[in-house]
Design a protein around this motif. Structure first.
Motif, PDB file in Angstrom:
ATOM      1  N   LEU A 107     -21.679  45.026   6.922  1.00 23.63           N
ATOM      2  CA  LEU A 107     -20.460  44.309   7.285  1.00 23.63           C
ATOM      3  C   LEU A 107     -19.520  44.333   6.092  1.00 23.63           C
ATOM      4  CD1 LEU A 107     -21.672  41.051   9.094  1.00 23.63           C
ATOM      5  CD2 LEU A 107     -20.148  42.762  10.065  1.00 23.63           C
ATOM      6  N   ASN A 110     -19.664  41.364   3.910  1.00 23.48           N
ATOM      7  CA  ASN A 110     -20.936  41.090   3.244  1.00 23.48           C
ATOM      8  C   ASN A 110     -21.029  41.816   1.904  1.00 23.48           C
ATOM      9  OD1 ASN A 110     -23.469  39.849   3.114  1.00 23.48           O
ATOM     10  ND2 ASN A 110     -24.508  41.640   3.936  1.00 23.48           N
ATOM     11  N   CYS A 189     -12.690  38.709  14.000  1.00 22.30           N
ATOM     12  CA  CYS A 189     -13.594  39.763  13.528  1.00 22.30           C
ATOM     13  C   CYS A 189     -13.579  40.954  14.473  1.00 22.30           C
ATOM     14  CB  CYS A 189     -15.008  39.193  13.409  1.00 22.30           C
ATOM     15  SG  CYS A 189     -16.244  40.410  12.889  1.00 22.30           S
ATOM     16  N   ALA A 191     -15.893  43.447  14.085  1.00 18.26           N
ATOM     17  CA  ALA A 191     -17.208  44.078  13.991  1.00 18.26           C
ATOM     18  C   ALA A 191     -17.738  44.373  15.385  1.00 18.26           C
ATOM     19  CB  ALA A 191     -18.170  43.166  13.233  1.00 18.26           C
ATOM     20  N   LYS A 203     -22.994  41.293  14.841  1.00 23.34           N
ATOM     21  CA  LYS A 203     -22.303  41.275  13.554  1.00 23.34           C
ATOM     22  C   LYS A 203     -21.261  40.169  13.512  1.00 23.34           C
ATOM     23  CE  LYS A 203     -23.051  46.115  12.350  1.00 23.34           C
ATOM     24  NZ  LYS A 203     -22.425  47.419  12.000  1.00 23.34           N
ATOM     25  N   LYS A 204     -20.663  39.865  14.639  1.00 17.00           N
ATOM     26  CA  LYS A 204     -19.688  38.770  14.690  1.00 17.00           C
ATOM     27  C   LYS A 204     -20.356  37.441  14.345  1.00 17.00           C
ATOM     28  CE  LYS A 204     -16.527  40.806  18.098  1.00 17.00           C
ATOM     29  NZ  LYS A 204     -15.248  40.656  17.375  1.00 17.00           N
ATOM     30  N   ALA A 207     -20.928  37.357  10.699  1.00 18.47           N
ATOM     31  CA  ALA A 207     -19.673  37.102   9.984  1.00 18.47           C
ATOM     32  C   ALA A 207     -19.373  35.614   9.947  1.00 18.47           C
ATOM     33  CB  ALA A 207     -18.528  37.861  10.655  1.00 18.47           C
TER      34      ALA A 207
END
Length: 220
Positions: A107, A110, A189, A191, A203-204, A207
């Protein structure tokens, strides 16, 4: 430090708007010919530009083009570094990172000193980038249980950190508010969705957790 956002035109616009607030930054749409499936020809004008930047962030969905771009950057501008913002598959990640001048984060929000530790010595420009962008670091200034001020110490490259938290100034601070912040950031986001049988959470969702974990509360 000069930054270039390399895109096929679909993604990267928000990273460009965010990053140009701190560094000279250009948004470049990569044009290429793909008539021969054994060979990709990237526009010569694009290739000439590759020597002009210190850091590249790629949002190129075509894996063959992304590979060719990282390869060209290695050949033309060996002191520069590439953060690959869009990639799929651990095999492809291994291919790109084998050039030693590229990193494929799970990400974009990240990225921090720990994630990039093996690159920081050779590419000190990453330390400068991480002062402003990567894994969110935020201070919330709270008085009488009300959020009075938000200080963004490190912003997600897509700008979702500040976009989310500006909505919470003058709002009551409690555990529910933190939960709502983690949910709200998912709206901004971009992602990808959860990959079934590969990821336990999207992934959201991650996040959202990264934002909440990066918040420090200061009582004033």
């Amino acid at each position: 430090m000069k930054v270039a956002i390399l895109s096929d035109g679909l993604y990267g616009d928000r990273a460009y708007k965010t990053i140009k607030s701190k560094f000279p930054c250009d948004f470049i749409v990569v044009k290429y010919n793909y008539e021969d499936f054994d060979k990709i020809e990237i526009d010569e004008e694009i290739i000439k530009k590759l020597k002009n930047y210190d850091l590249f962030i790629t949002y190129i969905l075509n894996p063959d083009v992304a590979y060719e771009i990282v390869k060209k950057i290695k050949e033309i501008n060996e002191k520069s570094f590439v953060i690959v913002g869009s990639w799929k598959g651990l095999g492809f990640k291994k291919q790109l990172e084998s050039f030693k001048n590229a990193f494929c984060p799970d990400l974009m929000c990240n990225i921090d000193e720990n994630e990039l530790k093996e690159y920081l010595y050779k590419y000190p420009l990453l330390k400068e980038f991480l002062k402003f962008f990567g894994k969110p670091k935020v201070k919330l200034y709270v008085k009488d249980n009300i959020i009075k001020k938000v200080e963004i110490l490190r912003e997600a490259p897509c700008g979702s950190t500040s976009e989310t938290l500006k909505e919470y100034i003058d709002k009551e601070f409690n555990d529910k508010t933190l939960t709502n912040m983690g949910l709200r950031v998912q709206h901004f986001c971009r992602a990808g969705k959860i990959r079934l049988f590969v990821e336990k959470e999207s992934k959201k969702t991650r996040a959202g957790k990264l934002l909440v974990n990066g918040i420090q509360v200061v009582q004033i």
